[in-house]
Write a protein that holds these residues in place. Structure first.
Motif: not given
Length: 316
Positions: A37-41, A63-78, A124-127
Motif C-alpha cells: 500500500s502507499s501513503v497518500n495525502g 487507514v490506507g487508500l490503495d493496494f496491490a495484492g492477490t485475490v483470495v476469494t470472491t463474493g456472490a455475483g463477481v 511498484e504497482a501500488a505506488s
C-alpha cells in the motif's frame, strides 16, 4: 489479521498496527491479500482529523487508500476475477473504514479493482494507483490535454507529479516540470522537456501554458494567470485557501481552476495499466517501510522534499 488503524486524531504516533478479524466479502465484493500500500495525502488528513465528516469520530479508523495484492476469494455475483489473480485497486475515499488498505487483507467492491500490470512488483504497482489515476483523470478527463500543448506540472517530484509528467509526455504534451532543482535530471528522464527550480522561479516568470496541473494547492490565482488563451488549470492540492481560489475563478469561464475527487474504478485502472505495460508510465518509489512502521512512513511523508512515493510492504 494485522491492520493499521487510527486510534485518535493527531500526529503519526496515533497510528497502531493491531490484530483484528479478517473481513469477509459480500455479494459483488472481493477479498484481497494485500502485498503493498502507499501513503497518500488523504491518509494524513484523515489521521489529523481534517475529514471528520467522512471518517466520523468513532475509533478505530482504518487507514490506507490503495493496494496491490492477490485475490483470495470472491463474493456472490463477481465475474472476471478468481483466486490467485494479481490485482490493484483502491478503497472508497468517502466512506468510513474500520480497516482499509494498510492491512493484511482488504475487502472492496469488484468494480474498484483491476488486473495489476505485468512487469512491476506489488510495491511498484501500488505506488501508481492513487497517483497515476489522479494524474490520468486530471489530464485526460478534466483538462483534456491535446497533442503539442504546453503543460506545466507544479509539484512535479511528488507521486501525482511524477505520474503527470510521464502521462503528459505520453499524450504528446510539451512538459515543463516545476520542482526542486536536485530532481531535475530524474524528471527529464521521466519525460520533462524543461525543469524549473520552484525555489528560484516565480509564477510571474512562467508561461503562457495551455494546461497547468497543480499538486500544491497554494497561490492558485497567480498560476491561473499564466494560462494562455483557452488554457485550462486543474488542482489536486486542496485546502481551504485553494477552495476559495477555485470558487473565485468561476468568473473566468473555461480558464477557471478545476478540481475533482479522484475515485477510480476498474475502467480507469485498466486504462492506467495500459500506460504501464507500454512503458509510458514507470513507478517512482522513494522508500519502502514494513506495515508495522506506518507511523514512520507518515512522518517521512509529512516532511516532504523527496521524489516519489513512500510505500508500505505487507508481509505475513
Amino acid at each position: 489479521m494485522k491492520a493499521a488503524q487510527i486510534t485518535s486524531f493527531g500526529t503519526p504516533d496515533v497510528l497502531r498496527v493491531t490484530e483484528t478479524e479478517r473481513p469477509t466479502p459480500g455479494a459483488g465484493e472481493v477479498l484481497v491479500a494485500v502485498e503493498a500500500s502507499s501513503v497518500n495525502g488523504h491518509d494524513t488528513i484523515v489521521r489529523a482529523g481534517g475529514l471528520k465528516m467522512v471518517s466520523g469520530r468513532a475509533f478505530p479508523i482504518g487507514v490506507g487508500l490503495d493496494f496491490a495484492g492477490t485475490v483470495v476469494t470472491t463474493g456472490a455475483g463477481v465475474e472476471g476475477y478468481r483466486a490467485g489473480d494479481r490485482v490493484w485497486g483502491m478503497v472508497h475515499p468517502r466512506q468510513r473504514h474500520v480497516t482499509a488498505a494498510a492491512a493484511e487483507y482488504v475487502v472492496v467492491p469488484a468494480d474498484r479493482i483491476g488486473l495489476a500490470p505485468a512487469g512491476v512488483s506489488s510495491v511498484e504497482a501500488a505506488s501508481l494507483v492513487v497517483a497515476g489515476s489522479t494524474a490520468l483523470i486530471a489530464l485526460r478527463d478534466s483538462v483534456r490535454l491535446g497533442d503539442g500543448e504546453r503543460v506545466l506540472v507544479r509539484g512535479a517530484a511528488g507521486g501525482v507529479g511524477t505520474a503527470a509528467v510521464q502521462l503528459a509526455h505520453a499524450m504528446g504534451g510539451h512538459v515543463t516540470a516545476l520542482a526542486r532543482d536536485r530532481h531535475a535530471a530524474a524528471l527529464r528522464e521521466l519525460g520533462a522537456d524543461e525543469v524549473l527550480d520552484y525555489g528560484t522561479t516565480t509564477s510571474a516568470e512562467l508561461g503562457p501554458f495551455d494546461v497547468i496541473v497543480d499538486t500544491v494547492g497554494s497561490e492558485l490565482h497567480c498560476y491561473r494567470g499564466r494560462l494562455a488563451k483557452g488554457g485550462r488549470m486543474v488542482t489536486v492540492g486542496l485546502s481551504a485557501p485553494a477552495l476559495a481560489a477555485i470558487a473565485a475563478s468561476a468568473i473566468h469561464g473555461s480558464r477557471r481552476i478545476r478540481t475533482f475527487s479522484a475515485n477510480p474504478g476498474s475502467a480507469v485502472l485498466d486504462g492506467l495499466a495500459g500506460f504501464v505495460t507500454s512503458g509510458a508510465l514507470r513507478p517512482t518509489v522513494h522508500s519502502v517501510y514494513p506495515l508495522t512502521d506506518i507511523a514512520a512512513a507518515h512522518q517521512a511523508f509529512e516532511q516532504g522534499g523527496v521524489m516519489g512515493k513512500h510505500m508500505l510492504a505487507v508481509s505475513r
